[in-house]
Scaffold this motif. Structure first.
Motif, short mmCIF file in Angstrom:
data_model
loop_
_atom_site.label_atom_id
_atom_site.label_comp_id
_atom_site.label_asym_id
_atom_site.label_seq_id
_atom_site.Cartn_x
_atom_site.Cartn_y
_atom_site.Cartn_z
N PHE A 129 42.33 49.63 30.12
CA PHE A 129 42.62 49.36 31.54
C PHE A 129 44.08 48.30 31.50
O PHE A 129 44.36 48.26 32.67
CB PHE A 129 41.55 48.06 32.13
CG PHE A 129 40.48 49.23 32.94
CD1 PHE A 129 40.18 49.17 33.89
CD2 PHE A 129 39.17 49.90 32.59
CE1 PHE A 129 38.93 49.58 34.43
CE2 PHE A 129 38.31 50.85 32.70
CZ PHE A 129 38.43 51.32 34.11
N THR A 130 44.41 47.67 30.67
CA THR A 130 44.83 46.54 29.96
C THR A 130 46.95 47.34 30.46
O THR A 130 47.08 47.23 31.10
CB THR A 130 45.05 46.12 29.34
OG1 THR A 130 43.81 45.19 29.64
CG2 THR A 130 46.49 44.77 28.93
N GLN B 189 23.14 47.75 32.30
CA GLN B 189 22.29 48.09 33.18
C GLN B 189 23.27 47.55 34.83
O GLN B 189 23.34 48.12 35.92
CB GLN B 189 21.47 46.68 33.42
CG GLN B 189 20.59 47.77 32.49
CD GLN B 189 19.33 48.26 32.33
OE1 GLN B 189 18.95 48.22 33.03
NE2 GLN B 189 19.96 49.35 31.41
N ASP B 190 24.32 46.88 34.45
CA ASP B 190 25.27 46.86 35.76
C ASP B 190 26.64 47.16 35.33
O ASP B 190 27.05 46.42 35.31
CB ASP B 190 24.86 45.65 35.79
CG ASP B 190 25.08 44.94 37.78
OD1 ASP B 190 26.11 45.70 37.68
OD2 ASP B 190 25.08 43.97 37.98
N PRO B 191 26.79 48.59 35.39
CA PRO B 191 28.31 48.92 35.54
C PRO B 191 29.03 48.30 36.58
O PRO B 191 30.86 48.51 35.80
CB PRO B 191 28.35 50.41 35.55
CG PRO B 191 27.12 50.42 36.33
CD PRO B 191 25.88 49.90 35.56
N GLU B 192 29.11 47.38 37.45
CA GLU B 192 30.13 47.13 38.74
C GLU B 192 30.60 45.98 38.07
O GLU B 192 31.54 45.93 38.52
CB GLU B 192 28.90 47.43 39.74
CG GLU B 192 28.58 49.08 40.75
CD GLU B 192 27.83 49.21 41.72
OE1 GLU B 192 27.05 48.15 41.31
OE2 GLU B 192 28.11 50.06 42.22
N LYS B 193 29.45 45.68 37.65
CA LYS B 193 29.66 43.78 37.45
C LYS B 193 30.66 44.11 35.86
O LYS B 193 31.32 43.22 36.15
CB LYS B 193 28.53 43.39 37.23
CG LYS B 193 28.09 41.33 36.77
CD LYS B 193 27.17 41.01 36.43
CE LYS B 193 27.24 39.69 36.25
NZ LYS B 193 25.79 38.68 36.44
N GLU B 194 30.07 44.46 35.20
CA GLU B 194 30.76 44.59 34.07
C GLU B 194 31.71 45.07 34.51
O GLU B 194 33.27 44.69 33.55
CB GLU B 194 30.24 46.07 32.85
CG GLU B 194 30.43 45.92 31.56
CD GLU B 194 30.06 46.54 30.93
OE1 GLU B 194 30.73 47.01 29.80
OE2 GLU B 194 28.28 46.99 31.01
N ILE B 195 32.52 45.80 35.06
CA ILE B 195 33.46 46.28 35.24
C ILE B 195 34.90 45.47 35.69
O ILE B 195 35.92 45.25 35.46
CB ILE B 195 34.01 48.24 35.56
CG1 ILE B 195 33.35 49.10 34.48
CG2 ILE B 195 35.64 48.10 35.97
CD1 ILE B 195 32.89 50.38 35.45
N GLU C 40 39.46 41.66 36.64
CA GLU C 40 39.44 40.07 36.98
C GLU C 40 40.33 39.81 36.02
O GLU C 40 41.07 38.99 36.07
CB GLU C 40 38.25 39.77 37.46
CG GLU C 40 37.66 39.75 38.86
CD GLU C 40 36.64 39.20 39.37
OE1 GLU C 40 36.32 39.65 40.16
OE2 GLU C 40 36.22 38.49 38.64
N GLU C 41 39.16 39.93 34.34
CA GLU C 41 40.17 39.10 33.38
C GLU C 41 41.41 39.28 33.44
O GLU C 41 42.47 38.56 32.11
CB GLU C 41 39.19 39.12 32.43
CG GLU C 41 37.41 37.54 32.61
CD GLU C 41 36.77 38.29 31.38
OE1 GLU C 41 37.12 39.37 30.14
OE2 GLU C 41 36.17 37.51 31.26
N ILE C 42 41.66 41.12 32.82
CA ILE C 42 43.31 41.17 33.02
C ILE C 42 44.04 40.66 33.40
O ILE C 42 45.52 40.90 34.13
CB ILE C 42 43.01 43.47 32.78
CG1 ILE C 42 42.15 43.36 31.22
CG2 ILE C 42 44.12 43.71 33.54
CD1 ILE C 42 41.80 44.33 31.62
N GLY C 43 43.61 40.99 35.22
CA GLY C 43 44.43 40.03 36.58
C GLY C 43 44.53 41.14 37.93
O GLY C 43 45.62 40.80 38.56
N TYR C 44 43.86 42.32 37.36
CA TYR C 44 43.72 43.07 39.22
C TYR C 44 42.72 41.51 40.21
O TYR C 44 42.54 41.05 39.66
CB TYR C 44 42.56 44.21 38.44
CG TYR C 44 42.99 45.11 37.68
CD1 TYR C 44 43.86 46.46 38.37
CD2 TYR C 44 42.60 45.14 36.85
CE1 TYR C 44 44.12 47.35 37.35
CE2 TYR C 44 43.12 45.88 35.72
CZ TYR C 44 43.69 47.19 36.28
OH TYR C 44 44.26 47.69 35.13
#
Length: 271
Positions: A124-125, A178-184, A189-193
């Protein structure tokens, strides 16, 4: 997964889901009036890149690049689809990103690739670093899928365990989430998107007969199963698979249809 001809003829699931995602997000993609530079990550044989993705691109785009880790796929794609504005090149998206690809694209797409990647943050980075500021990405990949449970069952079978020793390497990082949406979203967000949209939806696909499924399985098979025992492998694969899917006879026992559900993750975001 290196047989371009086999993959080209047996990727109807991948084509359908790529088309669905492009239809859904077509109005969100920030196409410029002219000169768009586009990259398709994990392009395989190039068929989806040219026959589906390109149909949604403006005619006056500047450059379309397809990349894949497989040299066989890239050679096939360049021979059959390459031209003065479209080029295919080898790239490991979870490896080192060449300087020549940094900040070079207005749009990044990826269909049915990121579930193969264990180092998700690296991939993703890299995608983020490929984009210009204001560029966007549309990424489609698998979360839960019954095929992964079939792999796990076969890996515990003494007959196949030696070939499936690294089975976890080929199971989606989000198969058990259990929650891929939150995980991704948190990772992105941490990467900067920014403007991040992540959805995990259950979808259904049907193969009209076992032979169609067999060819599809063979086209994406990540394990080095010898060809002379693949038929036997597929029989055991179907035994494992049938416990999690619907297989029913139709047309007075003339054939079986194979119906299964899985979770597809779709991500749209900007830089």
């Amino acid at each position: 997964m290196n047989n371009a001809e086999l993959y080209q003829k047996n990727n109807s699931l991948q084509k359908r889901d790529a088309l669905d995602a492009l239809e859904e997000f077509a109005k969100k993609i920030r196409w410029k009036k002219h000169g768009d530079r586009v990259i398709d990550i994990g392009c395989g044989d190039g068929g989806i890149t040219i026959n589906i993705l390109k149909e949604y691109m403006p005619e006056n785009f500047e450059r379309l690049v397809g990349c894949d880790i497989s040299e066989n796929m890239i050679n096939f794609a360049n021979i059959h689809h390459g031209n003065e504005r479209t080029h295919f090149t080898t790239l490991d998206i979870e490896g080192f990103l060449p300087l020549t690809l940094k900040n070079k694209f207005d749009h990044a797409f990826s269909f049915y690739v990121l579930h193969w990647i264990k180092h998700q943050e690296t991939a993703f980075t890299n995608i983020y670093n490929m984009l210009n500021v204001g560029g966007d990405c549309l990424l489609v990949f698998i979360g839960y899928h019954p095929i992964y449970e079939a792999y796990r069952i076969l890996a515990r079978n003494n007959k196949w365990s030696s070939w499936l020793q690294d089975v976890d390497r080929f199971i989606s990082p989000y198969h058990d989430s259990q929650d891929p949406e939150k995980e991704i979203k948190k990772m992105m967000e941490e990467i900067g998107y920014i403007n991040i949209e992540v959805s995990s939806k259950q979808k259904v696909f049907i193969y009209n007969n076992p032979e169609s499924l067999k060819k599809a399985v063979q086209a994406i098979n990540p394990f080095k199963i010898p060809l002379d025992v693949f038929n036997e492998y597929f029989e055991d694969y179907m035994d494992a698979f049938r416990h999690m899917i619907q297989i029913r006879e139709i047309n007075n026992n003339e054939s079986d249809i194979i119906k299964f559900s899985y979770n597809l993750i779709t991500v749209y975001a900007t830089k």
